[in-house]
Motif scaffolding. Structure first.
Motif, PDB file in Angstrom:
ATOM      1  N   PRO A   6     105.065 -45.133  78.919  1.00 33.70           N
ATOM      2  CA  PRO A   6     104.589 -44.033  78.076  1.00 33.70           C
ATOM      3  C   PRO A   6     103.171 -43.634  78.456  1.00 33.70           C
ATOM      4  N   ARG A   7     102.987 -42.364  78.651  1.00 37.14           N
ATOM      5  CA  ARG A   7     101.699 -41.826  79.081  1.00 37.14           C
ATOM      6  C   ARG A   7     100.599 -42.233  78.088  1.00 37.14           C
ATOM      7  N   LEU A   8     100.950 -42.221  76.800  1.00 41.33           N
ATOM      8  CA  LEU A   8      99.926 -42.500  75.787  1.00 41.33           C
ATOM      9  C   LEU A   8      99.426 -43.934  75.874  1.00 41.33           C
ATOM     10  N   HIS A   9     100.330 -44.878  76.220  1.00 42.57           N
ATOM     11  CA  HIS A   9      99.881 -46.258  76.391  1.00 42.57           C
ATOM     12  C   HIS A   9      98.819 -46.323  77.480  1.00 42.57           C
ATOM     13  N   GLU A  10      99.107 -45.651  78.595  1.00 43.90           N
ATOM     14  CA  GLU A  10      98.173 -45.684  79.717  1.00 43.90           C
ATOM     15  C   GLU A  10      96.855 -45.052  79.318  1.00 43.90           C
ATOM     16  N   GLU A  11      96.946 -43.900  78.667  1.00 40.51           N
ATOM     17  CA  GLU A  11      95.707 -43.199  78.330  1.00 40.51           C
ATOM     18  C   GLU A  11      94.919 -43.963  77.284  1.00 40.51           C
ATOM     19  N   ARG A  70     110.334 -47.199  71.519  1.00 42.14           N
ATOM     20  CA  ARG A  70     108.964 -47.092  71.994  1.00 42.14           C
ATOM     21  C   ARG A  70     108.680 -45.672  72.463  1.00 42.14           C
ATOM     22  N   LYS A  71     109.652 -45.108  73.141  1.00 45.11           N
ATOM     23  CA  LYS A  71     109.461 -43.761  73.665  1.00 45.11           C
ATOM     24  C   LYS A  71     109.290 -42.771  72.506  1.00 45.11           C
ATOM     25  N   ASP A  72     110.120 -42.972  71.484  1.00 52.80           N
ATOM     26  CA  ASP A  72     110.025 -42.062  70.343  1.00 52.80           C
ATOM     27  C   ASP A  72     108.651 -42.121  69.712  1.00 52.80           C
ATOM     28  N   ILE A 119      96.906 -50.995  84.254  1.00 49.16           N
ATOM     29  CA  ILE A 119      98.238 -51.364  84.740  1.00 49.16           C
ATOM     30  C   ILE A 119      98.670 -52.700  84.135  1.00 49.16           C
ATOM     31  N   ARG A 120      97.699 -53.639  84.043  1.00 47.83           N
ATOM     32  CA  ARG A 120      98.048 -54.948  83.503  1.00 47.83           C
ATOM     33  C   ARG A 120      98.359 -54.868  82.015  1.00 47.83           C
ATOM     34  N   LEU A 121      97.631 -54.011  81.312  1.00 43.43           N
ATOM     35  CA  LEU A 121      97.791 -53.966  79.858  1.00 43.43           C
ATOM     36  C   LEU A 121      98.915 -53.043  79.411  1.00 43.43           C
ATOM     37  N   ALA A 122      99.122 -51.950  80.138  1.00 44.25           N
ATOM     38  CA  ALA A 122     100.102 -50.967  79.669  1.00 44.25           C
ATOM     39  C   ALA A 122     101.368 -50.938  80.513  1.00 44.25           C
ATOM     40  N   PRO A 179     103.506 -54.912  81.022  1.00 46.34           N
ATOM     41  CA  PRO A 179     104.296 -55.383  79.880  1.00 46.34           C
ATOM     42  C   PRO A 179     105.516 -54.517  79.636  1.00 46.34           C
ATOM     43  N   TYR A 180     105.322 -53.219  79.838  1.00 39.68           N
ATOM     44  CA  TYR A 180     106.433 -52.306  79.622  1.00 39.68           C
ATOM     45  C   TYR A 180     107.513 -52.511  80.680  1.00 39.68           C
ATOM     46  N   ALA A 181     107.100 -52.784  81.907  1.00 38.50           N
ATOM     47  CA  ALA A 181     108.049 -52.793  83.028  1.00 38.50           C
ATOM     48  C   ALA A 181     108.537 -54.189  83.382  1.00 38.50           C
TER      49      ALA A 181
END
Lengths: 382, 352
Positions: free
Chosen positions: B224-229, B348-350, B242-245, B248-250
């Motif tokens: 999710p873009r928002l997690h990264e941002e 999560r996506k929602d 990358i480590r935090l968002a 864990p997601y991938a």
């Protein structure tokens, strides 16, 4: 972590203050608030250059080797950028820079085999690329006058065999694959047992080792025909086992991309399901489907093990898919190297020639697939 | 959203086309009853055809298992030490089928593991590079280049391994043996030809790169873009983001991509058959000529032409073992994907 984070925030705070009267150029008196604690912009390039020079110097002293030089340069670069960034910036940024470089190195590493393979194949195979090689049948020729066996290079039997076997495999798998995908996307209800089972089995089929597909075709043929059951058709069956799941997967993806509105609009006009699928859904998805099919063909055309098991190998020209062993390009590469004829050099040479032909075939198929995708896709869909 | 709007033009063009054709208007007229009646047989046939194809998948897979078992049984049941067909040639010296297949299974697992250890980190690095580091415009081209690796036929990689990798790694093997020879992996005697498990493993690693890369890339891009941002807004560097968002997601995606890569490596024939000089033994040595464990697939490819019928049945039986192993690996991989790509990811996506 949190301590360092606040440190950075504090260090960067002056950025937020409007720089009223504060000199901003690097030449101004005092440290520049904007660039202090940061490495210059192209520091990675500089470090890389220094690393290359250093390792080049080292290897010039102890004897040159390109690979060793590059590996050493990469190591020097990684250490260098890490230390530099730790000293000037901080640990976190240093880690970031090192990871960035590592990731880039990983990509470059993957490009080495690609470039090297293609270059080696072209380099070795080019010599065999004669008209005689493409249009002649290879094999041993016995001359009764001199009692000598000469080995002739020729790949016609393999080219024809590859086209026939792949063609039959495509004829079997494309209809089954596309119809199965249509069933899964258009007809099946997700709650039924059958679509779930089929989806699962397609997954399983994707994972069948290619040689097992060959063994299956061979087992099937021996049970029907008898122990000497090598034929092009049975190789085609082996390839279909490998090809069907690829076609199903790609077609399914493409059909799912077709928007539901299209189908509903068609149903609303009173068009039957069959006509909707054939006249609305398939034309919309056709570019993607064709691309998927081409990629599937290019995937199985290079399969060696299943054809080797099911169709064996031969130097004779055989265009009858039901009549005994049949040669194909990948098998010709394998046998040319592993089971060479009396003249080993010629065998190797024709193996390389066959490898080059095979790579060319695959590249052409891939290009066609890309072009089809580019030209026929509805605008904006991809 | 974009799909809807962009996919619309074909409909209009299609409707227009069918409206122009002579059969089209009839289907669209209010008196559609007649046209529906005339289309009904085609409809039923088509439905039947596509359902039949789907059913044929089940038949084919059942057939694969069935025919392999039928052919394998005589060899599994035979007495290997007394049967004249099995006590000589490539199957000599085994008391039973299990004694024959055990080192092969070990070799298959071991060589795939080597390939995985060498290939998976690089593949994940590439996926990360393409999804998060490379310039947006280049990303597609770079992804295509990696996919091109998957298009190169395995036998060509095999040839490349023989002529390029083998001579290339000889000095490296000497170096490994000199400094790390005390580790059993790198124990001598060092190969002078380079036909070692290490060479085969490197080529196998190259072959499984594309599959691991393409799957992990897809999953990295789904973060999710928002997690990264959010991570970046908290002051994280790119790697921390990358480590935090992303990771864990991938995580489950990476695991299943790696398992699918393992599945590919298990069944890969040509790299091993062409490159290493094998023996049917249990060995962990990587850089010798005489102690390379053989894999099932390569063993079949090497011995199939000159085997007698019962030996071929034995080879088919080993193929059955390979089938079962790779089936298990693939099923675990799919299970991991399914468990992670099910409810949690969607929710999560929602939220994003």
């Amino acid at each position: 972590m949190s301590a360092t984070a606040t440190d950075t925030v504090r260090a960067e705070k002056p950025q937020g203050v409007p720089g009223g009267g504060r000199p901003s150029g690097p030449r101004g008196p005092g440290p520049n608030a904007f660039t202090s604690g940061q490495l210059p912009r192209f520091v990675e390039l500089y470090t890389l250059g220094v690393a290359l020079l250093l390792s080049g110097a080292v290897f010039a002293l102890i004897g040159f080797s390109i690979a060793g030089c590059l590996v050493t340069a990469a190591l020097i670069y990684l250490v260098g950028i890490g230390v530099l960034s730790t000293v000037v910036e901080n640990r976190r940024k240093a880690t970031d820079r090192v990871v960035r470089s590592l990731v880039m190195i990983a990509f470059l590493l993957a490009m080495i085999p690609l470039v090297s393979t293609l270059a080696t194949v072209v380099d070795h195979g080019w010599a065999s690329m004669t008209w005689q090689f493409i249009t002649g049948t290879g094999g041993s020729v016995f001359d009764p006058a001199t009692l000598k066996v000469t080995v002739v290079q020729g790949a016609l039997q393999a080219i024809v065999g590859t086209l026939i076997i792949t063609g039959i495999a495509a004829l079997i798998s494309i209809p089954i694959g596309i119809l199965t995908a249509i069933y899964l996307v258009e007809y099946a209800q997700p709650s039924q047992w059958m679509p779930r089972t089929v989806t699962f089995l397609v997954d399983v089929m994707t994972g069948i080792p290619s040689i097992v597909a060959g063994l299956f075709a061979f087992a099937l043929a021996t049970l029907i025909v008898g122990p000497k059951a090598f034929s092009g058709f049975s190789a085609a069956i082996a390839l279909s086992v490998l090809m069907i799941p690829i076609v199903v997967r790609s077609t399914e993806e493409m059909l799912k991309l077709v928007s539901m509105d299209l189908r509903e609009a068609s149903f609303a006009l009173g068009v039957t399901k069959f006509a909707t699928i054939v006249k609305v859904v398939l034309p919309t998805a056709i570019a993607g489907i064709v691309t998927g099919v081409m990629l599937a063909i290019s995937r199985v055309i290079g399969e060696t093990a299943p054809i080797f098991i099911a169709a064996s190998f031969t130097d004779n020209f055989n265009a009858n898919p039901f009549g005994g062993a049949m040669q194909t390009l990948p098998v010709m590469v394998y046998t040319g190297y592993k089971f060479p004829s009396s003249d080993i050099a010629v065998s190797y040479q024709s193996a390389w020639g066959a490898a080059l032909l095979l790579v060319l075939l695959v590249v052409v198929l891939n290009l066609i697939a890309r072009i089809v995708a580019r030209i026929f896709s509805p605008k904006g869909l991809r | 959203m974009t799909d809807n709007t962009t996919a619309r033009p074909p409909l209009t063009s299609n409707a227009a086309r069918s409206g122009d054709s002579d059969r089209g208007p009839g289907a669209l007229k209010p008196g559609a009853g007649t046209s529906r009646a005339s289309a009904r047989p085609g409809d039923a046939v088509f439905r039947w055809l596509s359902t039949g194809s789907a059913a044929s998948i089940m038949v084919i897979l059942a057939g694969v298992a069935l025919f392999l078992i039928i052919k394998a049984l005589p060899a599994i049941g035979a007495n290997w030490s007394t049967n004249p067909d099995l006590s000589g040639g490539t199957t000599a010296g085994n008391a039973s089928f299990w004694q024959y297949v055990a080192p092969l299974i070990w070799g298959t697992l071991w060589s795939s593991l080597i390939a995985l250890v060498l290939g998976a980190p690089v593949a994940i690095g590439i996926a990360l590079f393409i999804s998060h580091y490379a310039p947006r415009r280049l990303a597609n081209v770079l992804g295509y280049l990696v996919d091109l690796l998957a298009a190169v036929p395995s036998v060509v990689f095999g040839l490349w391994g023989i002529f390029v990798i083998r001579p290339f790694i000889i000095p490296f093997q000497d170096w490994l043996n000199e400094f790390f020879g005390w580790i059993p992996l790198f124990a001598g005697p060092v190969s002078r030809t380079g036909s070692t498990l290490l060479a085969g493993g490197i080529v196998l690693a190259v072959m499984i790169l594309p599959i691991i890369t393409s799957i992990s890339r897809e999953i990295f891009l789904q973060t999710p873009r928002l997690h990264e941002e959010a991570a970046l807004a908290l002051g994280a560097t790119k790697w921390e983001m990358i480590r935090l968002a992303v990771f864990p997601y991938a995580r489950s995606g990476i695991v299943s991509a790696t398992l699918l890569g393992l599945g590919r490596a298990l069944g890969e024939t040509m790299a091993i058959a062409l490159i290493i000089s094998p023996s049917l033994i249990f060995s962990v040595k990587l850089i010798t000529d005489s102690a390379n464990s053989q894999t099932i697939a390569a063993n079949i490819a090497l011995n199939f032409p000159e085997s007698n019928p019962l030996q071929r049945d034995a080879l088919i039986a080993t193929g059955l073992a390979l089938f079962v192993i790779s089936l298990a690996v693939n099923m675990v991989a799919r299970l991991v994907v399914r468990r992670s790509s099910g409810a949690p990811r969607r929710s999560r996506k929602d939220r994003a």
